[in-house]
Scaffold this motif. Structure first.
Motif, PDB file in Angstrom:
ATOM      1  N   LEU A  27      13.649  24.627  27.445  1.00 24.60           N
ATOM      2  CA  LEU A  27      13.759  24.533  28.900  1.00 24.60           C
ATOM      3  C   LEU A  27      12.373  24.334  29.499  1.00 24.60           C
ATOM      4  CD1 LEU A  27      16.120  27.607  29.295  1.00 24.60           C
ATOM      5  CD2 LEU A  27      16.788  25.226  29.563  1.00 24.60           C
ATOM      6  N   VAL A  34      12.305  40.500  21.446  1.00 22.86           N
ATOM      7  CA  VAL A  34      12.394  39.171  22.069  1.00 22.86           C
ATOM      8  C   VAL A  34      12.063  38.090  21.033  1.00 22.86           C
ATOM      9  CG1 VAL A  34      11.444  37.651  23.852  1.00 22.86           C
ATOM     10  CG2 VAL A  34      11.861  40.040  24.377  1.00 22.86           C
ATOM     11  N   LYS A  35      11.096  38.407  20.149  1.00 23.94           N
ATOM     12  CA  LYS A  35      10.659  37.421  19.151  1.00 23.94           C
ATOM     13  C   LYS A  35      11.715  37.144  18.073  1.00 23.94           C
ATOM     14  CE  LYS A  35       6.505  36.610  20.647  1.00 23.94           C
ATOM     15  NZ  LYS A  35       6.115  35.277  21.086  1.00 23.94           N
ATOM     16  N   PRO A  89      16.403  32.783  29.632  1.00 27.49           N
ATOM     17  CA  PRO A  89      16.731  31.430  29.154  1.00 27.49           C
ATOM     18  C   PRO A  89      18.228  31.182  29.011  1.00 27.49           C
ATOM     19  CG  PRO A  89      15.630  32.696  27.428  1.00 27.49           C
ATOM     20  CD  PRO A  89      15.579  33.519  28.661  1.00 27.49           C
ATOM     21  N   VAL A  91       8.601  43.401  22.745  1.00 24.59           N
ATOM     22  CA  VAL A  91       8.078  42.105  22.301  1.00 24.59           C
ATOM     23  C   VAL A  91       8.706  41.733  20.951  1.00 24.59           C
ATOM     24  CG1 VAL A  91       5.992  40.819  21.673  1.00 24.59           C
ATOM     25  CG2 VAL A  91       5.915  42.449  23.549  1.00 24.59           C
ATOM     26  N   ALA A 139       8.369  36.042  28.205  1.00 24.98           N
ATOM     27  CA  ALA A 139       9.587  35.405  28.732  1.00 24.98           C
ATOM     28  C   ALA A 139       9.391  33.894  28.846  1.00 24.98           C
ATOM     29  CB  ALA A 139       9.938  35.997  30.095  1.00 24.98           C
ATOM     30  N   MET A 185       5.135  44.466  29.681  1.00 18.56           N
ATOM     31  CA  MET A 185       5.354  43.341  28.775  1.00 18.56           C
ATOM     32  C   MET A 185       5.032  42.072  29.553  1.00 18.56           C
ATOM     33  SD  MET A 185       8.724  42.051  26.744  1.00 18.56           S
ATOM     34  CE  MET A 185       9.250  40.990  28.075  1.00 18.56           C
ATOM     35  N   ALA A 189      13.769  39.237  29.680  1.00 14.71           N
ATOM     36  CA  ALA A 189      13.108  38.126  28.969  1.00 14.71           C
ATOM     37  C   ALA A 189      14.080  37.407  28.038  1.00 14.71           C
ATOM     38  CB  ALA A 189      11.911  38.647  28.170  1.00 14.71           C
ATOM     39  N   MET A 190      15.027  38.167  27.452  1.00 13.69           N
ATOM     40  CA  MET A 190      15.994  37.541  26.543  1.00 13.69           C
ATOM     41  C   MET A 190      17.075  36.782  27.315  1.00 13.69           C
ATOM     42  SD  MET A 190      16.364  40.625  23.774  1.00 13.69           S
ATOM     43  CE  MET A 190      17.755  40.027  22.854  1.00 13.69           C
ATOM     44  N   ALA A 230      24.019  34.855  23.879  1.00 12.52           N
ATOM     45  CA  ALA A 230      24.597  33.907  24.835  1.00 12.52           C
ATOM     46  C   ALA A 230      25.982  33.472  24.367  1.00 12.52           C
ATOM     47  CB  ALA A 230      23.688  32.699  24.977  1.00 12.52           C
ATOM     48  N   ASN A 253       9.663  32.268  25.565  1.00 15.36           N
ATOM     49  CA  ASN A 253      11.070  32.224  25.182  1.00 15.36           C
ATOM     50  C   ASN A 253      11.783  31.047  25.858  1.00 15.36           C
ATOM     51  OD1 ASN A 253      12.970  33.424  23.557  1.00 15.36           O
ATOM     52  ND2 ASN A 253      13.832  34.654  25.190  1.00 15.36           N
ATOM     53  N   LYS A 300      14.665  36.092  18.479  1.00 12.62           N
ATOM     54  CA  LYS A 300      15.535  34.989  18.907  1.00 12.62           C
ATOM     55  C   LYS A 300      17.015  35.325  18.750  1.00 12.62           C
ATOM     56  CE  LYS A 300      12.163  31.395  17.920  1.00 12.62           C
ATOM     57  NZ  LYS A 300      11.092  32.310  17.617  1.00 12.62           N
ATOM     58  N   TRP A 349      13.539  27.668  24.025  1.00 18.25           N
ATOM     59  CA  TRP A 349      14.909  27.190  24.270  1.00 18.25           C
ATOM     60  C   TRP A 349      14.916  25.704  24.639  1.00 18.25           C
ATOM     61  CZ3 TRP A 349      20.000  29.375  25.516  1.00 18.25           C
ATOM     62  CH2 TRP A 349      20.178  30.669  25.013  1.00 18.25           C
ATOM     63  N   ASP A 373      18.686  36.058  21.296  1.00 17.60           N
ATOM     64  CA  ASP A 373      19.270  35.750  22.602  1.00 17.60           C
ATOM     65  C   ASP A 373      20.315  34.639  22.545  1.00 17.60           C
ATOM     66  OD1 ASP A 373      17.246  34.034  21.960  1.00 17.60           O
ATOM     67  OD2 ASP A 373      15.976  34.551  23.675  1.00 17.60           O
ATOM     68  N   LYS A 374      20.121  33.682  21.630  1.00 17.51           N
ATOM     69  CA  LYS A 374      21.092  32.583  21.549  1.00 17.51           C
ATOM     70  C   LYS A 374      22.436  33.091  21.039  1.00 17.51           C
ATOM     71  CE  LYS A 374      17.841  28.856  21.419  1.00 17.51           C
ATOM     72  NZ  LYS A 374      17.322  27.654  20.834  1.00 17.51           N
TER      73      LYS A 374
END
Lengths: 454, 311
Positions: free
Chosen positions: B69, A80-81, A129, A77, B60, B55, A125-126, A89, B63, A83, B67, A85-86
């Motif tokens: 979305l 994931v918090k 999106p 958790v 998710a 989790m 989860a990451m 990407a 998240n 951020k 974004w 992930d961007k």
């Protein structure tokens, strides 16, 4: 069943444990009551049916693997918090370019490598999106978008699932199997049993190559099962770069988060044999809290604590299966069934364990599958004279072959929540994936593992 | 009584398949006549803990929202909104904001978006989560104070031995539990008329005024049918048809055709009803668990077109 006659060769306590195990398994699969309630029933059953002291039962619930499950969920958790992930990407599309299949493979590689260390749910989860964003930017045509979605989403979920076996920290099932092997076979005063205390690095040596070989084969299977008309995502990639570019440069908190993650990783590799994987995971989560990178409220609401209870209770029941002789009795039945077809030892036994685990893991979570099957397959190994470590590894690895159903792995459940996939998609590609993984694992256990001393 | 009080309130359940989307044309027809308040509802089952490995999937979903979305249900609801906009049901200026609401405690599960139609009615897009979809639809119909609920049925009815082996369709389950009149929609295109099925009893008589109001709202031609189980009951069936026809005439609608048949009611109604947009029937007196054995619910299960059960 509890009131019925006890089968020959089994103690009354063993029979009660088996009845509880069968009952718990049915409840795991059908879910007529909340799953945490199943965990609490297992605890109550041990006190009331097995007449165990409640303090003994309470102690049996908390093991290093349970601490690891708690810690790694909190870390998941927390990560994931952040951020990140961007940025991820952006990194993926910079490496892969705009070709659709290269992006799909890039997503698999990044998802797989990350999931092998930090757990598949975190990565799924990451990455979800990231994939959804590319889809929305790529096309407005619902059919084309779904075709692309299936390719990208399976690239995430299957890569995460097969990577989860790569290292002990990749998933709860690995920690559970490591605990079982240590509890069942390790004795501090007997050097011959030291191999059953599996270190982080040793697990990686056994399992990581199995994951790495499967990864490109998985991509080939996905590529030929789910073809897409959109060969190039140039405009979508440009728009994604533009969107992510607005986020600005990485900030100090991002660097601190990456540093803490790397330190946790170093802790697992270097110190888990001494302090336990669970301790390191808890330490990592605490560091995220102390540095203010994540709030306790976020951890508290993001982690399903009922699942921790469930794993704890399942592991505790597994120990009782061994102690009461229930596991050995079931193992004997399996052995009798496998003997006429020549699958009662060696590679044949490993193949049978693979099939059994694959079947069970597709009906419930892979962690629960290993918790339920662990004591039985390890008893089979002892009974047949097969190396328990090899049987344990095969069970843990094949618990990742949950390709056929949505509920098989957390990553599949997470990508399915996007609404783009259908249950039938899993069956369509699952059998191909299953055959590929079976062959790779069989070859690894026959030719690779003996080379590395397993 | 204000204009708002008279307005027809229609709840359309989106997400059960393409049939609910097809039914939006029918909703538009009703709204054209009576300026309806329309709620489009998508219910997503709550995520189960163990399946996401501990989790919560909510992490998710949060998240995804961060974004920018849209969640899966939002996409379905937006598609329905676009269909209504194409039909001229929604004013051109758009509202891009989803408002979060927490009906059952899921912080990323429940959202609301509202539009207005040119005649002054509202069109709301509602995304909900629930452990049980049936309960959530029933609850939302009560909250919305719906007059009519529309839910997509399975395009092909389940027949033969499969009927006993497959679980009851969600649309039929909801039809059994809900207190409001409900259309189990299949190919629900307006224009081919209503087949109003009547009997010589009080429930049927109480249904006729509602059937009249839907006929007015839809401006659809009406055929009245009564089915007698035996030849001896034909006179009673004829009486029911005549009475209903008289009530329709008194309310300014001349029935297109009056039919009396003898045989198995569910079979005959399903067969004759195939040529109509909608089969209109009164709800059974049976409790919810026994409704499958009533003629109305049997027709809803076996028909290949839409069935309105008036409650």
């Amino acid at each position: 069943m509890i009131l019925g006659p006890v089968p020959e060769g089994l103690s009354p306590e063993g029979w009660r444990v088996l009845v509880m195990t069968v009952g718990a398994t049915i409840l795991f699969i059908t879910e007529p009551i909340p799953l945490p309630a199943v965990a609490l029933l297992i605890i109550l059953g041990q006190v009331f049916l097995l007449k165990l002291d409640s303090t003994v039962v309470a102690k049996s619930l908390m093991k290093d693997s349970v601490l690891f499950i708690m810690g790694s969920l909190m870390l998941a958790v927390a990560l994931v918090k952040q951020k990140l992930d961007k940025r991820l990407a952006l990194l993926i599309v910079r490496v892969t370019g705009s070709n659709t299949y290269r992006i799909a493979f890039g997503i698999s590689v990044f998802s797989g490598i990350l999931a092998s260390f930090i757990g598949e749910h975190t990565v799924a989860a990451m990455m979800l999106p990231v994939a959804l964003s590319l889809l929305q930017l790529a096309t407005d045509d619902p059919e084309k978008r779904r075709a692309l979605a299936v390719l990208f989403l399976f690239s995430i979920s299957y890569a995460c699932a097969m990577a989860g076996i790569g290292t002990p920290s990749g998933g709860a099932r690995n920690a559970i199997m490591i605990d079982y092997l240590r509890d069942f076979f390790y004795a501090a005063d007997d050097p011959a049993t030291y191999e059953y205390k599996v270190s982080y690095l040793k697990w990686m040596i056994y399992a990581y190559p199995v994951f790495l070989i499967q990864l490109p084969l998985m991509h080939i299977i996905l590529r030929y099962t789910f073809k897409t008309d959109i060969a190039d995502l140039g405009p979508a990639v440009e728009k994604l770069k533009e969107q992510v570019g607005k986020e600005g440069a990485m900030e100090g908190r991002h660097y601190v988060a990456i540093l803490l993650f790397v330190l946790t990783l170093i802790g697992w590799v270097g110190f888990s044999s001494e302090y336990g994987m669970g301790t390191i995971a808890i330490l990592g989560a605490v560091m995220f809290l102390i540095t203010g990178l994540v709030r306790w409220q976020d951890l508290n609401s993001g982690v399903n604590w009922g699942v921790v209870w469930l794993y704890a209770a399942a592991i505790s029941l597994g120990v009782q299966m061994r102690d009461t002789g229930g596991a050995a009795w079931v193992a004997g039945i399996f052995m009798d069934a496998l003997e006429p077809v020549g699958l009662d030892s060696g590679l044949g036994l490993l193949a049978a364990v693979m099939v059994l685990t694959t079947f069970i893991t597709n009906t419930m979570s892979n962690g629960a599958a290993v918790a339920v099957l662990g004591p039985i397959v390890l008893s089979i190994a002892v009974g047949s004279g097969t190396n328990p470590l090899a049987v344990g590894m095969v069970t843990a690895v094949s618990s990742a072959f949950a390709y056929f159903t949505v509920i098989g792995t957390p990553a599949s459940t997470i990508v399915y929540s996007s609404g783009y996939l259908r249950s039938s998609d899993f069956m369509k590609v699952g059998w191909r994936m299953g055959i590929m993984s079976f062959i790779i694992l069989a070859l690894a256990s026959k030719y690779y593992w003996p080379l590395v001393g397993l | 009584m204000t204009e708002d009080d008279k307005r027809l309130r229609i709840l359309v359940c989106i997400g059960g398949g393409p049939e609910a989307f097809t039914g939006l044309k029918f909703v538009h027809r009703l709204s054209e006549q009576s300026c309806a308040d329309i709620a489009l509802l998508y219910v997503r089952p709550l995520d189960s803990g163990l399946k996401s490995g501990g989790m919560d999937i909510r992490v998710a979903r949060e998240n995804i929202l961060e974004w920018g979305l849209e969640l899966p249900g939002m996409a379905h609801l937006n598609k329905a909104r676009d269909i209504l906009a194409d039909l001229g049901e929604i004013e051109t200026e758009s509202n891009d904001d989803w408002q979060h609401r927490e009906v059952s405690g899921d912080p990323v599960g429940e959202f609301l978006r509202e539009y207005h139609n040119p005649c002054g009615g509202t069109i709301s897009l509602r995304l909900r989560t629930a452990t049980d979809v049936t309960t959530a639809v029933v609850d939302e119909a009560d909250r919305f104070n719906a007059d009519l609920v529309i839910i997509g049925g399975s395009p092909e009815p389940v027949e033969g031995i499969r009927k006993f082996l497959t679980p009851k369709a969600l649309a039929l389950k909801i039809a059994s539990h809900i207190d409001q009149s409900i259309i189990v929609a299949r190919h629900l295109e307006p224009g081919q008329g209503h087949l109003v099925c009547v009997q010589d009893n009080e429930r049927s008589r109480a249904m006729v005024p509602k059937a009249i109001s839907y006929a007015h709202a839809c401006a659809c031609p009406i055929t009245i049918l009564s089915v007698a189980e035996t030849e001896e009951e034909r006179t009673t069936a004829q009486k029911a048809v005549d009475e209903a026809a008289q009530t329709f005439r008194l309310n300014g609608i001349e029935p297109h055709e009056l039919l009396v048949e003898v045989g198995n009611p569910a079979e005959i109604i399903s067969e004759l009803g195939y040529d109509f947009s909608l089969i209109v029937m009164a709800e059974s007196e049976k409790p919810w668990f026994a409704k499958s054995f009533s003629v109305a619910h049997d027709v809803a299960a076996r028909s290949r077109n839409s069935v309105l059960i008036v409650k």
